[in-house]
Design a protein around this motif. Sequence first.
Motif, PDB file in Angstrom:
ATOM      1  N   LEU A 173       0.880  -1.307   0.253  1.00  9.80           N
ATOM      2  CA  LEU A 173       0.074  -0.013  -0.018  1.00  9.80           C
ATOM      3  C   LEU A 173       0.925   1.202  -0.126  1.00  9.80           C
ATOM      4  CD1 LEU A 173      -2.957  -1.013   2.305  1.00  9.80           C
ATOM      5  CD2 LEU A 173      -3.220  -0.559   0.007  1.00  9.80           C
ATOM      6  N   VAL A 174       1.776   1.302   0.603  1.00 10.78           N
ATOM      7  CA  VAL A 174       2.599   2.534   0.909  1.00 10.78           C
ATOM      8  C   VAL A 174       3.669   2.474  -0.026  1.00 10.78           C
ATOM      9  CG1 VAL A 174       2.311   2.932   3.309  1.00 10.78           C
ATOM     10  CG2 VAL A 174       4.227   1.553   2.811  1.00 10.78           C
ATOM     11  N   GLY A 175       4.228   1.424  -0.840  1.00  9.76           N
ATOM     12  CA  GLY A 175       5.287   1.187  -1.895  1.00  9.76           C
ATOM     13  C   GLY A 175       6.639   0.909  -1.471  1.00  9.76           C
ATOM     14  N   VAL A 176       6.709   0.198  -0.249  1.00  8.24           N
ATOM     15  CA  VAL A 176       7.821  -0.073   0.331  1.00  8.24           C
ATOM     16  C   VAL A 176       8.320  -1.706  -0.239  1.00  8.24           C
ATOM     17  CG1 VAL A 176       8.990  -1.079   2.448  1.00  8.24           C
ATOM     18  CG2 VAL A 176       7.682   1.000   2.418  1.00  8.24           C
ATOM     19  N   LYS A 177       9.281  -1.752  -0.742  1.00  6.60           N
ATOM     20  CA  LYS A 177      10.011  -2.975  -1.276  1.00  6.60           C
ATOM     21  C   LYS A 177      10.598  -3.905  -0.231  1.00  6.60           C
ATOM     22  CE  LYS A 177      10.983  -0.873  -5.903  1.00  6.60           C
ATOM     23  NZ  LYS A 177      10.730   0.584  -5.611  1.00  6.60           N
ATOM     24  N   SER A 178      10.494  -5.157  -0.647  1.00  6.53           N
ATOM     25  CA  SER A 178      10.871  -6.318   0.328  1.00  6.53           C
ATOM     26  C   SER A 178      11.181  -7.465  -0.455  1.00  6.53           C
ATOM     27  CB  SER A 178      10.373  -6.514   1.528  1.00  6.53           C
ATOM     28  OG  SER A 178       9.080  -7.136   1.072  1.00  6.53           O
ATOM     29  N   SER A 179      12.226  -8.332  -0.027  1.00  8.22           N
ATOM     30  CA  SER A 179      12.294  -9.662  -0.613  1.00  8.22           C
ATOM     31  C   SER A 179      11.094 -10.616  -0.311  1.00  8.22           C
ATOM     32  CB  SER A 179      13.333 -10.480   0.115  1.00  8.22           C
ATOM     33  OG  SER A 179      13.393 -10.523   1.567  1.00  8.22           O
ATOM     34  N   ALA A 180      10.218 -10.368   0.628  1.00  8.60           N
ATOM     35  CA  ALA A 180       9.230 -11.198   0.678  1.00  8.60           C
ATOM     36  C   ALA A 180       8.228 -10.922  -0.364  1.00  8.60           C
ATOM     37  CB  ALA A 180       8.416 -10.865   2.101  1.00  8.60           C
ATOM     38  N   ARG A 181       8.137  -9.589  -0.858  1.00  7.67           N
ATOM     39  CA  ARG A 181       7.154  -9.175  -1.807  1.00  7.67           C
ATOM     40  C   ARG A 181       7.806  -9.531  -3.288  1.00  7.67           C
ATOM     41  NH1 ARG A 181       5.956  -3.335  -2.397  1.00  7.67           N
ATOM     42  NH2 ARG A 181       4.439  -4.033  -4.052  1.00  7.67           N
ATOM     43  N   ALA A 182       9.021  -9.348  -3.341  1.00  4.38           N
ATOM     44  CA  ALA A 182       9.658  -9.770  -4.625  1.00  4.38           C
ATOM     45  C   ALA A 182       9.512 -11.420  -4.970  1.00  4.38           C
ATOM     46  CB  ALA A 182      11.109  -9.470  -4.658  1.00  4.38           C
ATOM     47  N   LEU A 183       9.620 -12.256  -4.041  1.00  3.04           N
ATOM     48  CA  LEU A 183       9.567 -13.810  -4.163  1.00  3.04           C
ATOM     49  C   LEU A 183       8.237 -14.258  -4.447  1.00  3.04           C
ATOM     50  CD1 LEU A 183      12.124 -14.548  -1.328  1.00  3.04           C
ATOM     51  CD2 LEU A 183      12.302 -14.936  -3.856  1.00  3.04           C
ATOM     52  N   GLY A 184       7.136 -13.422  -3.723  1.00  7.03           N
ATOM     53  CA  GLY A 184       5.690 -14.058  -4.081  1.00  7.03           C
ATOM     54  C   GLY A 184       5.489 -15.263  -3.291  1.00  7.03           C
ATOM     55  N   ASN A 185       4.917 -16.360  -4.197  1.00 13.60           N
ATOM     56  CA  ASN A 185       4.679 -17.584  -3.931  1.00 13.60           C
ATOM     57  C   ASN A 185       5.688 -18.344  -3.693  1.00 13.60           C
ATOM     58  OD1 ASN A 185       1.720 -16.853  -3.945  1.00 13.60           O
ATOM     59  ND2 ASN A 185       1.665 -17.488  -6.136  1.00 13.60           N
ATOM     60  N   ALA A 186       6.874 -17.955  -4.182  1.00  7.04           N
ATOM     61  CA  ALA A 186       7.948 -18.794  -4.103  1.00  7.04           C
ATOM     62  C   ALA A 186       8.842 -18.446  -2.801  1.00  7.04           C
ATOM     63  CB  ALA A 186       8.977 -18.352  -5.312  1.00  7.04           C
ATOM     64  N   ILE A 187       8.167 -17.773  -1.795  1.00  6.67           N
ATOM     65  CA  ILE A 187       9.038 -17.738  -0.473  1.00  6.67           C
ATOM     66  C   ILE A 187       9.456 -18.627   0.147  1.00  6.67           C
ATOM     67  CG2 ILE A 187       8.734 -16.489   1.794  1.00  6.67           C
ATOM     68  CD1 ILE A 187       6.763 -14.319   0.585  1.00  6.67           C
ATOM     69  N   GLY A 188       8.671 -19.664   0.258  1.00  2.00           N
ATOM     70  CA  GLY A 188       9.286 -21.117   0.969  1.00  2.00           C
ATOM     71  C   GLY A 188      10.386 -21.705   0.445  1.00  2.00           C
ATOM     72  N   PRO A 189      10.134 -22.159  -0.863  1.00  2.04           N
ATOM     73  CA  PRO A 189      11.471 -22.726  -1.628  1.00  2.04           C
ATOM     74  C   PRO A 189      12.725 -21.797  -1.472  1.00  2.04           C
ATOM     75  CG  PRO A 189       9.403 -23.074  -2.610  1.00  2.04           C
ATOM     76  CD  PRO A 189       8.960 -22.106  -1.624  1.00  2.04           C
ATOM     77  N   ALA A 190      12.453 -20.451  -1.463  1.00  5.47           N
ATOM     78  CA  ALA A 190      13.707 -19.328  -1.660  1.00  5.47           C
ATOM     79  C   ALA A 190      14.220 -19.445  -0.349  1.00  5.47           C
ATOM     80  CB  ALA A 190      13.048 -17.914  -2.272  1.00  5.47           C
TER      81      ALA A 190
END
Length: 316
Positions: free
Chosen positions: A222-239
């Motif tokens: 909502l506020v436009g902050v970037k993070s690895s969690a947002r970047a990885l999306g559904n692949a967070i667990g395997p990543a």
Amino acid sequence: MNRPDQAPRSRDRRVADSIPRTFVDHAPEAWRPYLRLARYDRPIGFWLLAIPCFQGLALAAIQTGAGWSMAAYAALFAIGAIAMRGAGCTWNDIADRDLDAKVARTADRPLAAGTITVRQALTFLAAQCAVGALVLVFLPPLAIGIALAALLLVAAYPFMKRITWWPQAWLGLTFNWGVLVGYAALGGTDWMAAGLLYGAAVLWTIGYDTIYACQDMEDDALVGVKSSARALGNAIGPAVGAIYASSLALTAAAAVKAGAGLIFAPVFAAYAVHLVWQASRFRPDDGAACLAHFKSNREAGLILLAALVLGALAPM
């Protein structure tokens, strides 16, 4: 948001993620916003900053031997970690006060909530940096130089979430710099081993801070902050699993390169099990569980520290 010279709007507020019933809640009310600004009510960060320093000392001790100097430097690094983690959080909140006010988990932080002013926070920042500088006086020249180089990383960190999807990588570079400082303080000579351990620690931080960032994905979007969690999306667990696996491989290589004895192996295996447990059990949509898994990295880091200390006591 308050102007730097504007009086605070309100009294102390408890912040999300604070440990209930800490000494902060019983401190004089005028002190509490400063203690919360430095995260004394959330001590996990002190551990995660100090443990890499201790690990750097232990890695060097595999080559130099573990003596009283190691204990003395460990005490200094503990003091330095408390001061500089507080200073880093203060600087982070000064830079992020507008963003923090828009995110539910951070809206009650002292600067975002207006319980202290920017001018007061800057004064507090200077005091904490003075304590950190005092610690440096007792370190060897090489360790002092390496420690001072980290200031550039610290200064830039709050802005990384605005310009990269991987601020967790910058945090890893910053939070684990103590590996190199600790290694230099005790006179370690195999800098390849130190570099491998530093790289492993950076990956470890990327993994655990990605888990931590899962708590804020909706607000961050909502506020436009970037993070690895947002970047990885559904692949967070395997990543996260792959990141932790790479960290384990580099850690093992560092220990072998430094000459750790076989006694290192079983305790290192316990550390590996802990990271596998984290990667396999956390759920990105369960904020409370993500926080618990993140906090469990204090135990993970201490397990690895124990393995390295044993390696120093019984080198090959």
